[in-house]
Design a protein around this motif. Sequence first.
Motif, PDB file in Angstrom:
ATOM      1  N   SER A  25      33.392  17.588 -48.016  1.00 22.93           N
ATOM      2  CA  SER A  25      33.374  17.877 -46.590  1.00 22.93           C
ATOM      3  C   SER A  25      33.996  16.711 -45.825  1.00 22.93           C
ATOM      4  O   SER A  25      34.741  15.915 -46.399  1.00 22.93           O
ATOM      5  N   SER A  26      33.683  16.597 -44.552  1.00 23.99           N
ATOM      6  CA  SER A  26      34.128  15.487 -43.708  1.00 23.99           C
ATOM      7  C   SER A  26      33.114  15.293 -42.597  1.00 23.99           C
ATOM      8  O   SER A  26      32.289  16.169 -42.337  1.00 23.99           O
ATOM      9  N   ASP A  27      33.194  14.141 -41.945  1.00 24.67           N
ATOM     10  CA  ASP A  27      32.344  13.826 -40.791  1.00 24.67           C
ATOM     11  C   ASP A  27      33.279  13.612 -39.593  1.00 24.67           C
ATOM     12  O   ASP A  27      33.540  12.473 -39.197  1.00 24.67           O
ATOM     13  N   PRO A  28      33.815  14.718 -39.023  1.00 21.12           N
ATOM     14  CA  PRO A  28      34.895  14.582 -38.044  1.00 21.12           C
ATOM     15  C   PRO A  28      34.460  14.187 -36.631  1.00 21.12           C
ATOM     16  O   PRO A  28      33.349  14.501 -36.187  1.00 21.12           O
ATOM     17  N   TYR A  29      35.393  13.500 -35.956  1.00 22.07           N
ATOM     18  CA  TYR A  29      35.302  13.239 -34.516  1.00 22.07           C
ATOM     19  C   TYR A  29      36.721  13.233 -33.975  1.00 22.07           C
ATOM     20  O   TYR A  29      37.687  13.167 -34.725  1.00 22.07           O
ATOM     21  N   VAL A  30      36.838  13.341 -32.653  1.00 19.84           N
ATOM     22  CA  VAL A  30      38.144  13.428 -31.995  1.00 19.84           C
ATOM     23  C   VAL A  30      38.310  12.260 -31.026  1.00 19.84           C
ATOM     24  O   VAL A  30      37.376  11.903 -30.309  1.00 19.84           O
ATOM     25  N   ILE A  31      39.505  11.690 -31.012  1.00 19.23           N
ATOM     26  CA  ILE A  31      39.887  10.691 -30.003  1.00 19.23           C
ATOM     27  C   ILE A  31      40.994  11.312 -29.157  1.00 19.23           C
ATOM     28  O   ILE A  31      41.943  11.884 -29.686  1.00 19.23           O
ATOM     29  N   VAL A  32      40.852  11.218 -27.840  1.00 22.63           N
ATOM     30  CA  VAL A  32      41.857  11.709 -26.897  1.00 22.63           C
ATOM     31  C   VAL A  32      42.442  10.493 -26.181  1.00 22.63           C
ATOM     32  O   VAL A  32      41.692   9.652 -25.683  1.00 22.63           O
ATOM     33  N   LYS A  33      43.782  10.422 -26.151  1.00 23.35           N
ATOM     34  CA  LYS A  33      44.457   9.295 -25.499  1.00 23.35           C
ATOM     35  C   LYS A  33      45.441   9.807 -24.458  1.00 23.35           C
ATOM     36  O   LYS A  33      46.147  10.788 -24.693  1.00 23.35           O
ATOM     37  N   MET A  34      45.481   9.118 -23.327  1.00 25.62           N
ATOM     38  CA  MET A  34      46.492   9.366 -22.299  1.00 25.62           C
ATOM     39  C   MET A  34      46.817   8.014 -21.695  1.00 25.62           C
ATOM     40  O   MET A  34      45.958   7.385 -21.071  1.00 25.62           O
ATOM     41  N   GLY A  35      48.051   7.547 -21.899  1.00 27.76           N
ATOM     42  CA  GLY A  35      48.402   6.208 -21.434  1.00 27.76           C
ATOM     43  C   GLY A  35      47.513   5.186 -22.121  1.00 27.76           C
ATOM     44  O   GLY A  35      47.396   5.164 -23.342  1.00 27.76           O
ATOM     45  N   LYS A  36      46.823   4.364 -21.317  1.00 25.82           N
ATOM     46  CA  LYS A  36      45.945   3.333 -21.881  1.00 25.82           C
ATOM     47  C   LYS A  36      44.504   3.811 -22.044  1.00 25.82           C
ATOM     48  O   LYS A  36      43.661   3.085 -22.547  1.00 25.82           O
ATOM     49  N   LYS A  38      41.420   5.945 -23.620  1.00 25.50           N
ATOM     50  CA  LYS A  38      41.065   6.410 -24.959  1.00 25.50           C
ATOM     51  C   LYS A  38      39.596   6.828 -24.930  1.00 25.50           C
ATOM     52  O   LYS A  38      38.726   6.014 -24.631  1.00 25.50           O
ATOM     53  N   LEU A  39      39.326   8.103 -25.223  1.00 24.68           N
ATOM     54  CA  LEU A  39      37.965   8.631 -25.202  1.00 24.68           C
ATOM     55  C   LEU A  39      37.650   9.281 -26.547  1.00 24.68           C
ATOM     56  O   LEU A  39      38.550   9.736 -27.249  1.00 24.68           O
ATOM     57  N   LYS A  40      36.354   9.356 -26.879  1.00 23.06           N
ATOM     58  CA  LYS A  40      35.951   9.809 -28.208  1.00 23.06           C
ATOM     59  C   LYS A  40      34.786  10.784 -28.116  1.00 23.06           C
ATOM     60  O   LYS A  40      33.882  10.606 -27.310  1.00 23.06           O
ATOM     61  N   THR A  41      34.819  11.813 -28.988  1.00 26.12           N
ATOM     62  CA  THR A  41      33.688  12.741 -29.103  1.00 26.12           C
ATOM     63  C   THR A  41      32.642  12.134 -30.039  1.00 26.12           C
ATOM     64  O   THR A  41      32.883  11.115 -30.677  1.00 26.12           O
ATOM     65  N   ARG A  42      31.544  12.837 -30.162  1.00 28.67           N
ATOM     66  CA  ARG A  42      30.527  12.422 -31.135  1.00 28.67           C
ATOM     67  C   ARG A  42      30.983  12.843 -32.532  1.00 28.67           C
ATOM     68  O   ARG A  42      31.865  13.689 -32.681  1.00 28.67           O
ATOM     69  N   VAL A  43      30.374  12.271 -33.546  1.00 33.75           N
ATOM     70  CA  VAL A  43      30.662  12.611 -34.943  1.00 33.75           C
ATOM     71  C   VAL A  43      29.773  13.787 -35.334  1.00 33.75           C
ATOM     72  O   VAL A  43      28.583  13.799 -35.031  1.00 33.75           O
ATOM     73  N   PHE A  70      43.608  12.870 -31.749  1.00 38.34           N
ATOM     74  CA  PHE A  70      43.539  12.417 -33.142  1.00 38.34           C
ATOM     75  C   PHE A  70      42.179  12.805 -33.704  1.00 38.34           C
ATOM     76  O   PHE A  70      41.161  12.579 -33.063  1.00 38.34           O
ATOM     77  N   VAL A  71      42.175  13.377 -34.918  1.00 45.77           N
ATOM     78  CA  VAL A  71      40.918  13.723 -35.579  1.00 45.77           C
ATOM     79  C   VAL A  71      40.741  12.766 -36.749  1.00 45.77           C
ATOM     80  O   VAL A  71      41.682  12.519 -37.514  1.00 45.77           O
ATOM     81  N   TYR A  72      39.531  12.208 -36.860  1.00 49.85           N
ATOM     82  CA  TYR A  72      39.213  11.261 -37.932  1.00 49.85           C
ATOM     83  C   TYR A  72      37.936  11.679 -38.631  1.00 49.85           C
ATOM     84  O   TYR A  72      37.081  12.355 -38.052  1.00 49.85           O
ATOM     85  N   ASP A  73      37.813  11.235 -39.883  1.00 52.73           N
ATOM     86  CA  ASP A  73      36.589  11.386 -40.664  1.00 52.73           C
ATOM     87  C   ASP A  73      35.867  10.046 -40.619  1.00 52.73           C
ATOM     88  O   ASP A  73      36.430   9.022 -41.019  1.00 52.73           O
ATOM     89  N   LYS A  74      34.636  10.035 -40.122  1.00 54.50           N
ATOM     90  CA  LYS A  74      33.845   8.808 -40.012  1.00 54.50           C
ATOM     91  C   LYS A  74      33.401   8.360 -41.395  1.00 54.50           C
ATOM     92  O   LYS A  74      32.808   9.128 -42.151  1.00 54.50           O
ATOM     93  N   ASP A  75      33.726   7.111 -41.737  1.00 55.48           N
ATOM     94  CA  ASP A  75      33.285   6.525 -42.999  1.00 55.48           C
ATOM     95  C   ASP A  75      32.422   5.302 -42.706  1.00 55.48           C
ATOM     96  O   ASP A  75      32.653   4.599 -41.736  1.00 55.48           O
ATOM     97  N   THR A  76      31.457   5.048 -43.562  1.00 57.08           N
ATOM     98  CA  THR A  76      30.533   3.941 -43.343  1.00 57.08           C
ATOM     99  C   THR A  76      31.069   2.630 -43.904  1.00 57.08           C
ATOM    100  O   THR A  76      31.008   1.602 -43.241  1.00 57.08           O
ATOM    101  N   PHE A  77      31.636   2.664 -45.086  1.00 57.22           N
ATOM    102  CA  PHE A  77      32.001   1.419 -45.754  1.00 57.22           C
ATOM    103  C   PHE A  77      33.501   1.157 -45.825  1.00 57.22           C
ATOM    104  O   PHE A  77      33.939   0.224 -46.467  1.00 57.22           O
TER     105      PHE A  77
END
Length: 165
Positions: A25-36, A38-43, A70-77
């Motif tokens: 599976s994955s532990d996804p979250y989203v980052i939204v960027k416009m200019g400078k 940068k905002l992030k959703t919860r995981v 941008f969509v990322y998978d949250k990793d701990t280590f």
Amino acid sequence: MENILGLLRVHIRRGVNLAVRDVRSSDPYVIVKMGKQKLKTRVVKKNLNPEWNDDLTLSVTDSSLPISLFVYDKDTFSLDDKMGDAEFEIGPFLAALKLRLEDLPSGTIVSRVEANRQNCLAEESRIMWIDGKVVQDMVLRLRNVECGEVELQLQWVDIPGSRGL
């Protein structure tokens, strides 16, 4: 404050068929960027079809700037894994805001943006007049990844004292 046109509320609804980046599976979250900005959703843990329903609000100072997602998978280590990206323009949405729509019935489609090779839309995007507001629903196909889409909705927030559109 004098440079702000208004606020763009980006409602990140959900991800669909996102890529596997952990064992199954994955532990996804989203980052939204416009200019400078940068905002992030919860995981959302262990989910390839996450329901975020997060509102991210951007201050719009330049309507020509694209918005990147941008969509990322949250990793701990280790560093978080990339799960794809997308980009969209807000020009058609802002053009619809300038129209006089007050007399239209709620649910009227004001404009359509076709999916094509130049944008990341997975399907036609509709700009609608709903309950006195202009909203745009989008399904973005993620790039640089084997699969995945993100569903979102745009809504404009006027700021008293801003220079407006």
